[in-house]
Design a protein around this motif. Structure first.
Motif, PDB file in Angstrom:
ATOM      1  N   UNK A  27      52.984  24.637  34.741  1.00 43.82           N
ATOM      2  CA  UNK A  27      53.856  25.160  34.214  1.00 43.82           C
ATOM      3  C   UNK A  27      53.542  25.672  32.653  1.00 43.82           C
ATOM      4  N   UNK A  28      52.880  24.725  32.052  1.00 48.02           N
ATOM      5  CA  UNK A  28      52.485  24.965  30.458  1.00 48.02           C
ATOM      6  C   UNK A  28      51.329  25.790  30.495  1.00 48.02           C
ATOM      7  N   UNK A  29      50.294  25.601  31.014  1.00 50.25           N
ATOM      8  CA  UNK A  29      49.083  26.190  30.702  1.00 50.25           C
ATOM      9  C   UNK A  29      48.510  27.275  31.815  1.00 50.25           C
ATOM     10  N   UNK A  30      49.463  27.244  33.006  1.00 50.41           N
ATOM     11  CA  UNK A  30      49.322  28.393  33.844  1.00 50.41           C
ATOM     12  C   UNK A  30      49.839  29.733  33.809  1.00 50.41           C
ATOM     13  N   UNK A  31      49.810  30.570  34.478  1.00 52.59           N
ATOM     14  CA  UNK A  31      50.296  32.090  34.680  1.00 52.59           C
ATOM     15  C   UNK A  31      51.208  32.185  35.718  1.00 52.59           C
ATOM     16  N   UNK A 110      47.683  27.503  52.302  1.00 50.41           N
ATOM     17  CA  UNK A 110      47.380  29.013  51.870  1.00 50.41           C
ATOM     18  C   UNK A 110      46.163  29.218  52.773  1.00 50.41           C
ATOM     19  N   UNK A 111      46.141  30.563  53.408  1.00 48.95           N
ATOM     20  CA  UNK A 111      45.151  30.979  54.126  1.00 48.95           C
ATOM     21  C   UNK A 111      44.321  31.846  53.448  1.00 48.95           C
ATOM     22  N   UNK A 112      43.005  32.007  54.004  1.00 51.58           N
ATOM     23  CA  UNK A 112      42.329  33.053  53.710  1.00 51.58           C
ATOM     24  C   UNK A 112      42.606  34.498  54.413  1.00 51.58           C
ATOM     25  N   UNK A 113      42.543  35.483  53.327  1.00 52.20           N
ATOM     26  CA  UNK A 113      43.062  36.764  53.644  1.00 52.20           C
ATOM     27  C   UNK A 113      44.332  36.950  52.806  1.00 52.20           C
ATOM     28  N   UNK A 114      45.040  35.966  52.585  1.00 54.04           N
ATOM     29  CA  UNK A 114      46.376  36.082  51.700  1.00 54.04           C
ATOM     30  C   UNK A 114      45.883  36.729  50.415  1.00 54.04           C
ATOM     31  N   UNK A 115      46.808  37.395  49.667  1.00 53.80           N
ATOM     32  CA  UNK A 115      46.829  38.052  48.319  1.00 53.80           C
ATOM     33  C   UNK A 115      47.385  37.390  47.344  1.00 53.80           C
ATOM     34  N   UNK A 116      46.925  37.458  46.312  1.00 54.40           N
ATOM     35  CA  UNK A 116      47.709  36.941  44.871  1.00 54.40           C
ATOM     36  C   UNK A 116      47.539  38.027  44.052  1.00 54.40           C
ATOM     37  N   UNK A 117      48.810  38.464  43.355  1.00 54.45           N
ATOM     38  CA  UNK A 117      48.808  39.454  42.646  1.00 54.45           C
ATOM     39  C   UNK A 117      49.039  38.759  41.241  1.00 54.45           C
ATOM     40  N   UNK A 118      48.424  39.072  40.037  1.00 52.79           N
ATOM     41  CA  UNK A 118      48.208  38.625  38.958  1.00 52.79           C
ATOM     42  C   UNK A 118      48.693  39.515  37.993  1.00 52.79           C
TER      43      UNK A 118
END
Length: 193
Positions: A27-31, A110-118
């Motif tokens: 929570x401190x260093x992440x996004x 988490x599964x391969x093929x899922x997406x992460x939006x940054x």
């Protein structure tokens, strides 16, 4: 004496403390990230690939980006077909946070093929591999997932997550053809032509 005698390595309270410290550091260093689980609509039985996928949910979680000098991978490549961007990134997310917000729906991990939006870079990344044993059993516990991700290329999937910035990818990245139609003289189309 090779190990610290004050930590017994298998006490649940010590494992919970270690896990809570990791969550706090994320929570401190992440996004802030949006995790989008893939739902396969139809599968090609011959090649074993998904023909159509959709993304109906977006879960906001915190994740740490490994690497301090930008995205990894091969970077930007110029070829005879144009510019190719081959960015890669590794995200570290907490198992407890995963179970609380995403895994409750029957997802084991988490599964391969899922997406992460940054949102920081306004980019989508596809999960290519999930490392679930790193760091390797500290205090006899596995508190995090390490997601190896590559830049996602849109391929006409449906996005109906309810988050406007994510759902706009269908409008901005889809293949569009503009057809101009005008009639002159007696060149009128009739219904069914």
């Amino acid at each position: 004496m090779p190990r610290n005698v004050y930590f017994s390595q298998a006490v649940r309270s010590e494992q919970n403390l270690y896990e809570d410290l990791i969550i706090e550091s994320l929570k401190i260093y992440g996004q802030d990230l949006f995790y989008l689980p893939r739902e396969i609509v139809s599968t090609d039985t011959i090649l074993g690939e998904d023909r159509a996928s959709k993304f109906d949910d977006a879960f906001m979680i915190e994740g740490y980006i490994e690497g301090t000098e930008g995205f990894e991978g091969q970077g930007d490549l110029y070829s005879k077909f144009g510019l190719e961007v081959r960015d890669e990134v590794n995200f570290v997310i907490s198992r407890k946070v995963w179970d609380r917000y995403i895994g409750f729906d029957g997802g084991e991990r988490p599964k391969e093929g899922d997406l992460i939006f940054l949102p920081l870079s306004n980019k989508f990344f596809e999960v290519m591999f999930v490392e679930h044993e790193q760091p390797f059993y500290q205090l006899s516990n596995l508190p995090v997932y390490r997601l190896q991700c590559a830049l996602y290329e849109y391929n006409d999937e449906d996005f109906d997550t309810g988050v406007d910035i994510i759902d706009q990818v269908e409008v901005t990245d889809s293949y569009q053809v503009t057809l101009e139609y005008s009639t002159t003289g007696n060149n009128h189309l009739e219904q069914g032509e």
